[in-house]
Every structure is written in C-alpha cells, then in structure tokens.
Design an enzyme around this catalytic site. Structure first.
Site, short mmCIF file in Angstrom:
data_model
loop_
_atom_site.label_atom_id
_atom_site.label_comp_id
_atom_site.label_asym_id
_atom_site.label_seq_id
_atom_site.Cartn_x
_atom_site.Cartn_y
_atom_site.Cartn_z
N HIS A 1 0.84 -1.21 0.16
CA HIS A 1 -0.06 0.15 -0.15
C HIS A 1 1.01 1.08 0.10
O HIS A 1 1.74 1.12 0.38
CB HIS A 1 -0.70 -0.11 1.23
CG HIS A 1 -0.02 0.01 2.57
ND1 HIS A 1 0.05 -0.46 3.45
CD2 HIS A 1 0.40 0.98 3.36
CE1 HIS A 1 0.41 -0.77 4.04
NE2 HIS A 1 0.48 0.90 4.16
P1 TYD Z 1 -1.80 -4.08 7.42
O1 TYD Z 1 -1.92 -2.22 7.73
O2 TYD Z 1 -2.65 -4.94 6.98
O3 TYD Z 1 -0.09 -4.07 8.20
P2 TYD Z 1 1.23 -4.07 6.89
O4 TYD Z 1 0.99 -2.76 6.30
O5 TYD Z 1 2.32 -4.89 7.59
O6 TYD Z 1 0.59 -5.02 5.62
O7 TYD Z 1 -2.61 -3.71 9.50
C1 TYD Z 1 -2.74 -4.86 9.88
C2 TYD Z 1 -4.67 -4.50 10.69
O8 TYD Z 1 -3.66 -3.66 11.82
C3 TYD Z 1 -5.11 -4.53 10.03
O9 TYD Z 1 -5.67 -4.71 10.42
C4 TYD Z 1 -5.03 -2.51 10.98
C5 TYD Z 1 -4.23 -2.93 12.26
N1 TYD Z 1 -3.49 -1.56 12.34
C6 TYD Z 1 -3.71 -1.12 13.69
O10 TYD Z 1 -5.06 -1.59 14.29
N2 TYD Z 1 -3.13 0.19 13.44
C7 TYD Z 1 -2.37 0.45 13.36
O11 TYD Z 1 -1.80 1.46 13.19
C8 TYD Z 1 -1.43 -0.26 11.96
C9 TYD Z 1 -0.28 0.22 11.77
C10 TYD Z 1 -2.52 -1.34 11.34
#
Ligand code: TYD
Length: 140
Positions: A47
């Site tokens: 992303h």
């Molecule tokens: P995600 O964005 O999929 O992680 P990555 O970028 O590492 O692939 O995030 C995983 C889960 O955590 C998703 O349900 C969103 C949540 N999350 C939060 O609640 N707070 C945060 O600061 C972050 C980065 C993710």
C-alpha cells in the site's frame, strides 16, 4: 525515502539507541507500532499513504523493503538495528524476507487513519500520474 544510520551508545553493559522527535526522527511521532512473527514467505504492506511519513527499523532480525514512488523503485535490506528507513507520503511499499526473529518497529507521523491508505496499485499509479501532470502544468 532515505536511510539513516543511528549512533549506538555502548559500554560494558551493552548497547542503546535513542530516537528523538525532529532529531533522528525527521517528524513528530504520533504513533508507534511493531510487526513481528511474520512468516518468511509472506509480503506485508502493499500500500501507499496519501499523507504519512514513517521511520522503520528492524530492532531485531532483518527484512527487506521495496519502495516505489511511481517513478523510481528501490530495494532496501534492513539488517541491523542502527539502520532506519524513512518513507514519505505517496510511496508504495512492500516488506518481505522477514527473518524468524524480526521485530520491525515503525514510528509514524500521524494516527491510524484507514482512509489515508491506498491499497490499489492501479489507483496509486493513476494518482501519481495526475499529480505529475498537475506539477508540470503549474511550472509552465
Ligand atoms: P496492515 O495495514 O494490513 O499491515 P501491513 O501494512 O504490515 O501489511 O495492518 C494489519 C492490521 O492492523 C489491520 O487490521 C489494521 C491494523 N492496524 C491498526 O489498527 N493500527 C495501525 O497503526 C496499523 C499500522 C494497523
């Protein structure tokens, strides 16, 4: 997107690295999260953010980052806890090759806002293209 090398402070007891707002960290920290227990055959991220700057450090273990601003694509190996990677807005990121012991610490300039995420690569490319065109038009 740029790397930064931190200065570890060592003595007979071991090591310490300190990170401060607007010093080692080039923004005011609003959020901290860490990623661990990632299976080595999974890619995370995939992303970009519209308006967020982050600093990533592998405080244990290692992982790789692919960063792509729509024009330049670069790969980074975060393989020591003194190496930080600054990721600005509008940069597509993917993290992979996590070592089993990897703990990836991320400091962020803003709170978690789901609407700041761009998770569709085609949408990201289109936005980069239109921002580039607008910039080009404005400079005429
Ligand atoms: P995600 O964005 O999929 O992680 P990555 O970028 O590492 O692939 O995030 C995983 C889960 O955590 C998703 O349900 C969103 C949540 N999350 C939060 O609640 N707070 C945060 O600061 C972050 C980065 C993710």
């Amino acid at each position: 997107m740029d790397t930064v090398e931190f200065d570890p402070k060592g003595d007979e007891r071991g090591w310490l690295i300190a990170l401060e707002n607007l010093k080692e960290v080039p923004f005011e920290i609003r959020r901290v999260y860490y990623i661990f227990g990632t299976k080595s055959d999974f890619r995370r991220g995939k992303h970009a953010h519209r308006d967020l700057t982050q600093l990533a450090v592998c405080v244990a273990g290692s992982c790789r980052f692919m960063l792509d601003d729509g024009k330049v694509r670069r790969e980074y190996h975060l393989n020591r806890n003194s190496l930080g990677l600054v990721i600005g807005p509008m940069v597509w990121r993917e993290m992979y090759d996590f070592s089993q012991d990897c703990v990836l610490l991320v400091l962020a300039s803003k709170s978690y806002i789901e609407s700041d995420y761009m998770r569709d690569r085609t949408e990201f490319d289109k936005l980069v293209q239109s921002l580039t065109l607008n910039k080009h038009e404005a400079s005429k």
